[in-house]
Design an enzyme around this catalytic site. Structure first.
Site, PDB file in Angstrom:
ATOM      1  N   HIS A 101       0.945  -1.067   0.000  1.00 14.49           N
ATOM      2  CA  HIS A 101       0.210   0.159   0.203  1.00 14.49           C
ATOM      3  C   HIS A 101       0.974   1.272   0.044  1.00 14.49           C
ATOM      4  O   HIS A 101       1.646   1.502   0.848  1.00 14.49           O
ATOM      5  CB  HIS A 101      -0.916  -0.010   1.303  1.00 14.49           C
ATOM      6  CG  HIS A 101      -1.920   1.253   1.297  1.00 14.49           C
ATOM      7  ND1 HIS A 101      -2.869   1.334   0.330  1.00 14.49           N
ATOM      8  CD2 HIS A 101      -1.980   2.204   2.130  1.00 14.49           C
ATOM      9  CE1 HIS A 101      -3.323   2.722   0.499  1.00 14.49           C
ATOM     10  NE2 HIS A 101      -2.944   3.095   1.575  1.00 14.49           N
ATOM     11  N   SER A 102       0.501   2.360  -0.951  1.00 13.54           N
ATOM     12  CA  SER A 102       1.292   3.378  -1.038  1.00 13.54           C
ATOM     13  C   SER A 102       2.894   3.125  -1.195  1.00 13.54           C
ATOM     14  O   SER A 102       3.057   2.431  -2.016  1.00 13.54           O
ATOM     15  CB  SER A 102       0.974   4.298   0.341  1.00 13.54           C
ATOM     16  OG  SER A 102       1.509   5.448   0.080  1.00 13.54           O
ATOM     17  N   GLY A 103       3.647   3.568  -0.337  1.00  9.64           N
ATOM     18  CA  GLY A 103       5.147   3.384  -0.601  1.00  9.64           C
ATOM     19  C   GLY A 103       5.439   1.774  -0.428  1.00  9.64           C
ATOM     20  O   GLY A 103       6.474   1.593  -1.151  1.00  9.64           O
TER      21      GLY A 103
END
Length: 261
Positions: A98-100
């Site tokens: 998720h995300s980074g």
């Protein structure tokens, strides 16, 4: 039918938290977003099918590793993870980031491929623009005040933490380190993966607009799909069940050739 044996997600080694299922036939290995730790996935174990074991990656600088300095470059971190995660790569597995954490999952998949090792059967990349995105605001160099405001605007931070100045200051330090890590990272040219990629995002996420998320299709010659959910950057945090159900279904189904939008 395999009986469900629910185990809590718990530390097993510095980099591995696992909800053990001795009779598992597959694993879902999850990479947390900036500033977060492995416990971000604690609720997922009970949502997965009985034959899927949950593993979450724990990075330095958070939770039980709070005294350690976080990494400053993605490359060295990927090198460490290729060795640290070996104990959980002995079964078929998928990556979720998720995300980074999506960037980290993708780069680790490339590293395993390039080194001739076993790679993930599928990649699930959430709330992260594909490499080369230019429409997303960079946060790591903002002033403390502006960075704080941007983080709160993204959501995903418990109210109790927001009200605790010392805890919030510590979290923001790790967050800035992680945003610096991921925002400064640049994808090295290379052959696309053949791993199926599912890109996921919220329909109101300023950090991962759909056109930038769709560009993940350029990173694989295998199947590609994009799944859009109502919400912002943390679209699944209140109810992860729909996302976990999608992942479990894709892991159970044979990989399909071609691309879909």
């Amino acid at each position: 039918m395999i009986p469900l044996e629910i185990q809590e997600l718990a530390p097993e080694s510095p980099y591995i938290w696992r909800a053990k299922r001795p009779r598992a036939t597959r694993r879902l290995i999850c990479f947390p977003h900036a500033g977060a730790g492995a416990a971000a996935y604690a609720d997922w174990a009970s949502l997965l099918p009985a034959d899927v074991e949950l593993v979450a990656v724990q990075l330095p600088g958070r939770q039980n590793r709070i005294a350690e300095d976080p990494f400053t470059e993605v490359g060295p971190l990927v090198n460490v993870l290729t060795h640290a995660l070996r104990p959980v790569l002995d079964l078929p597995f998928a990556f979720f980031g998720h995300s980074g954490g999506a960037t980290l999952a993708f780069e680790l998949a490339r590293a395993l491929r390039d080194r001739g090792g076993r790679g993930p059967d599928q990649l699930f990349l959430s709330a992260q623009p594909a490499p080369g995105a230019s429409a997303v605001r960079q946060l790591h160099a903002l002033s403390d005040e502006d960075f704080h405001a941007e983080i709160l605007a993204l959501g995903g931070v418990d109210e109790e933490l927001v009200e605790d100045e010392d805890a919030m200051e510590a979290m923001l330090w790790v967050l800035r380190a992680d945003f610096t890590l991921y925002e400064r990272h640049r994808l090295e040219p290379g052959t696309p993966l053949d791993t199926p990629i599912t890109a996921l995002c919220g329909d109101a996420d300023p950090r991962a607009p759909l056109p930038e998320v769709m560009r993940w299709r350029e990173q694989t010659t295998g199947a590609f799909s994009a799944e859009v959910y109502p919400g912002g950057h943390f679209y699944f945090i209140e109810d992860p069940a729909p996302v976990v159900s999608l992942i479990a279904g894709r892991m159970a189904a044979p990989a399909t050739a071609g691309r879909t939008a």
